[in-house]
Design an enzyme around this catalytic site. Structure first.
Site, PDB file in Angstrom:
ATOM      1  N   ASP A  15      65.833  68.952  42.878  1.00  0.00           N
ATOM      2  CA  ASP A  15      67.067  69.657  43.232  1.00  0.00           C
ATOM      3  C   ASP A  15      66.809  71.023  43.861  1.00  0.00           C
ATOM      4  OD1 ASP A  15      68.792  67.651  42.482  1.00  0.00           O
ATOM      5  OD2 ASP A  15      68.770  68.261  40.379  1.00  0.00           O
ATOM      6  N   HIS A  41      61.538  69.769  34.122  1.00  0.00           N
ATOM      7  CA  HIS A  41      61.857  68.349  34.139  1.00  0.00           C
ATOM      8  C   HIS A  41      61.402  67.733  32.825  1.00  0.00           C
ATOM      9  CE1 HIS A  41      62.101  64.170  35.482  1.00  0.00           C
ATOM     10  NE2 HIS A  41      62.925  64.635  36.402  1.00  0.00           N
TER      11      HIS A  41
HETATM   12  N1  ACO Z   1      64.597  77.693  33.488  1.00  0.00           N
HETATM   13  C1  ACO Z   1      64.088  78.450  32.500  1.00  0.00           C
HETATM   14  N2  ACO Z   1      63.490  77.918  31.427  1.00  0.00           N
HETATM   15  C2  ACO Z   1      63.431  76.583  31.344  1.00  0.00           C
HETATM   16  C3  ACO Z   1      63.950  75.743  32.334  1.00  0.00           C
HETATM   17  C4  ACO Z   1      64.540  76.352  33.437  1.00  0.00           C
HETATM   18  N3  ACO Z   1      65.048  75.611  34.415  1.00  0.00           N
HETATM   19  N4  ACO Z   1      63.723  74.463  31.996  1.00  0.00           N
HETATM   20  C5  ACO Z   1      63.103  74.481  30.833  1.00  0.00           C
HETATM   21  N5  ACO Z   1      62.916  75.762  30.426  1.00  0.00           N
HETATM   22  C6  ACO Z   1      62.263  76.204  29.219  1.00  0.00           C
HETATM   23  C7  ACO Z   1      63.165  76.002  28.011  1.00  0.00           C
HETATM   24  O1  ACO Z   1      63.997  77.084  27.783  1.00  0.00           O
HETATM   25  C8  ACO Z   1      62.130  75.798  26.944  1.00  0.00           C
HETATM   26  O2  ACO Z   1      61.576  77.070  26.655  1.00  0.00           O
HETATM   27  P1  ACO Z   1      61.152  77.484  25.167  1.00  0.00           P
HETATM   28  O3  ACO Z   1      60.079  76.497  24.803  1.00  0.00           O
HETATM   29  O4  ACO Z   1      60.707  78.873  25.317  1.00  0.00           O
HETATM   30  O5  ACO Z   1      62.395  77.292  24.342  1.00  0.00           O
HETATM   31  C9  ACO Z   1      61.036  75.001  27.630  1.00  0.00           C
HETATM   32  O6  ACO Z   1      61.119  75.358  29.003  1.00  0.00           O
HETATM   33  C10 ACO Z   1      61.203  73.492  27.481  1.00  0.00           C
HETATM   34  O7  ACO Z   1      62.461  73.137  28.024  1.00  0.00           O
HETATM   35  P2  ACO Z   1      63.431  72.026  27.471  1.00  0.00           P
HETATM   36  O8  ACO Z   1      64.852  72.442  27.763  1.00  0.00           O
HETATM   37  O9  ACO Z   1      63.102  71.668  26.055  1.00  0.00           O
HETATM   38  O10 ACO Z   1      63.029  70.813  28.371  1.00  0.00           O
HETATM   39  P3  ACO Z   1      63.843  69.478  28.492  1.00  0.00           P
HETATM   40  O11 ACO Z   1      62.854  68.405  28.751  1.00  0.00           O
HETATM   41  O12 ACO Z   1      64.773  69.259  27.339  1.00  0.00           O
HETATM   42  O13 ACO Z   1      64.785  69.769  29.747  1.00  0.00           O
HETATM   43  C11 ACO Z   1      65.654  69.979  31.877  1.00  0.00           C
HETATM   44  C12 ACO Z   1      64.567  69.327  31.031  1.00  0.00           C
HETATM   45  C13 ACO Z   1      67.028  69.661  31.265  1.00  0.00           C
HETATM   46  C14 ACO Z   1      65.605  69.403  33.286  1.00  0.00           C
HETATM   47  C15 ACO Z   1      65.447  71.499  31.894  1.00  0.00           C
HETATM   48  O14 ACO Z   1      64.177  71.786  32.460  1.00  0.00           O
HETATM   49  C16 ACO Z   1      66.531  72.229  32.638  1.00  0.00           C
HETATM   50  O15 ACO Z   1      67.576  72.535  32.056  1.00  0.00           O
HETATM   51  N6  ACO Z   1      66.331  72.530  33.952  1.00  0.00           N
HETATM   52  C17 ACO Z   1      67.377  73.144  34.758  1.00  0.00           C
HETATM   53  C18 ACO Z   1      68.379  72.083  35.230  1.00  0.00           C
HETATM   54  C19 ACO Z   1      67.830  71.218  36.328  1.00  0.00           C
HETATM   55  O16 ACO Z   1      67.194  71.697  37.265  1.00  0.00           O
HETATM   56  N7  ACO Z   1      68.122  69.917  36.230  1.00  0.00           N
HETATM   57  C20 ACO Z   1      67.696  68.942  37.241  1.00  0.00           C
HETATM   58  C21 ACO Z   1      66.798  67.912  36.633  1.00  0.00           C
HETATM   59  S1  ACO Z   1      66.045  66.865  37.859  1.00  0.00           S
HETATM   60  C22 ACO Z   1      67.281  65.830  38.420  1.00  0.00           C
HETATM   61  O17 ACO Z   1      68.271  65.600  37.770  1.00  0.00           O
HETATM   62  C23 ACO Z   1      67.058  65.271  39.778  1.00  0.00           C
END
Ligand code: ACO
Length: 372
Positions: free
Chosen positions: A309, A258
């Site tokens: 989610d 998140h």
């Molecule tokens: N699975 C695996 N790795 C992840 C995930 C995930 N779900 N989420 C983040 N990471 C990792 C990234 O790859 C990154 O790793 P790195 O540092 O090795 O490159 C690190 O964690 C930081 O992640 P970011 O993508 O920079 O975090 P950001 O704040 O931009 O993204 C987000 C947040 C978009 C929610 C992300 O966690 C994600 O894509 N999650 C999956 C989609 C999801 O569940 N969305 C629902 C959000 S809640 C809602 O809408 C109610």
């Protein structure tokens, strides 16, 4: 010109003020903690709180419910249009189209006064469940079922989909999920709605845009995608290897991580309790165990907690809801929060127009076509 500040994805940027909700110190809507609202409130009370700023008294709640019931129908031409949309169209795309079409029949469409915006918000709250259920039934060759008076919004959602009396446990689960999904500060879809109406466009335009933003799997679309993960993993014995391999391939696991909650999403903690209960009731304990294994491995490997989610996808699955309706259900709830933000934005509007840092070519002279 203020000093140039840049944060990719606007991470950590305060992009406006709001009195509707905050994630600081745990999520709260208008000062009430999400745990208390989910444990003691109903979705109607929460929607009222978001739109009007205070919890309703008994009479106000009664009047609010009556208005929602009266508005729980959509114009015939919209139902006819739902019949014409190609069956393969994603349910979220239909919701976006319907939000836009509903504007054409709304008597207040171009009135941006506070009072008119509240009226439009109430109508959308009542109409969008009707659209979702009608479209779902039409796709199956069945006729829409009208909303029944005497039912809560959560109960009517289930009734209009299945034309059967939902169990109290399912109504409770639906109601709680609607409460938890209703509002979340400056998330992507809410910010989209605020940007749209900051041009003095109308509430329906803001909501249609917000639905488009919610559709993506990095936002609301994730609640459908979590079922892809669980179904791909299959047996609980496969879970550990499947997830470790997926993480090694740098795949994103839907339902985890998140932008704001780095230690855990409080909404997911509460919904997990309901998932456990419904899994027991519906004989889905194995799926719940698989989910627990996945959650443990992702925490061990990446220190990523589940977001809302992750449990809501399973909750809807245990309720027997079609997967393509999971994100539309998010819409039915979040329309309360989106509308509250639209109203707040328009009550004290300033055009939202940030700047971009330019990274293109330096100034260069025009090259005539013959010389290119
Ligand atoms: N699975 C695996 N790795 C992840 C995930 C995930 N779900 N989420 C983040 N990471 C990792 C990234 O790859 C990154 O790793 P790195 O540092 O090795 O490159 C690190 O964690 C930081 O992640 P970011 O993508 O920079 O975090 P950001 O704040 O931009 O993204 C987000 C947040 C978009 C929610 C992300 O966690 C994600 O894509 N999650 C999956 C989609 C999801 O569940 N969305 C629902 C959000 S809640 C809602 O809408 C109610």
């Amino acid at each position: 010109m203020p000093e140039e500040i840049y944060s990719p994805g606007l991470e950590g940027v305060i992009a406006g003020e709001t009195a509707i909700s905050t994630v600081s110190g745990g999520l709260s809507y208008r000062g009430y903690s999400i745990e208390e609202l989910a444990r003691h409130g109903t979705f109607e009370e929460v929607a009222y709180l978001l739109l009007y700023g205070e919890l309703p008294g008994a009479e106000q709640l009664d009047e609010f419910r009556k208005r929602l019931k009266a508005a729980a129908q959509v114009p015939r031409p919209i139902i006819d249009a739902l019949r014409q949309i190609p069956p393969a169209t994603a349910a979220m795309d239909v919701m976006r189209t319907a939000a836009s079409m509903l504007a054409h029949w709304d008597p207040d469409v171009n009135d941006n006064s506070h009072e008119a915006n509240v009226r439009k918000a109430e109508r959308l709250l009542a109409q969008l469940p009707v659209v979702m259920a009608a479209r779902h039934r039409l796709k199956q060759g069945k006729e829409p079922v009208p909303a029944e008076s005497g039912r809560s919004l959560a109960s009517n959602c289930l009734y209009m989909l299945f034309r059967a009396d939902p169990s109290p446990a399912h109504v409770k689960a639906m109601d709680v999920s609607l409460i938890l999904y209703a509002e979340h500060e400056y998330n992507a879809s809410t910010f989209t709605a605020r940007v749209i109406v900051s041009t003095l466009a109308d509430l329906h335009s803001g909501i249609a845009g917000a639905i488009g933003a919610l559709k993506g799997p990095l936002h609301g679309g994730a609640n459908e995608k979590v079922m892809d993960v669980l179904q791909a993993v299959g047996k609980k014995e496969n879970a550990e290897k499947w997830i470790r391999d997926a993480l090694a391939r740098k795949e994103k696991i839907m339902g985890f991580g998140h932008r704001v909650y780095k230690e855990g999403d409080p909404r997911a903690v509460y919904l997990k309790e309901l998932c456990d209960e419904l899994a027991r009731e519906t004989g889905n304990e194995d799926l719940e165990t698989t989910s627990d294994v996945i959650q443990r491995i992702i925490w061990e490997e990446k220190k990523l907690p589940p977001n809302l989610d992750w449990p809501s996808g399973r909750l809807y699955y245990y309720m027997g809801l079609p997967i393509e309706l999971y994100t539309p259900l998010f819409v039915l709830s979040r329309v309360a929060g989106w509308s509250a933000h639209v109203i707040e934005q328009l009550d004290n509007n300033r055009l939202i127009r940030p700047r971009a840092r330019y990274i293109g070519p330096a100034r260069r002279p025009w090259v005539p076509l013959a010389d290119r």
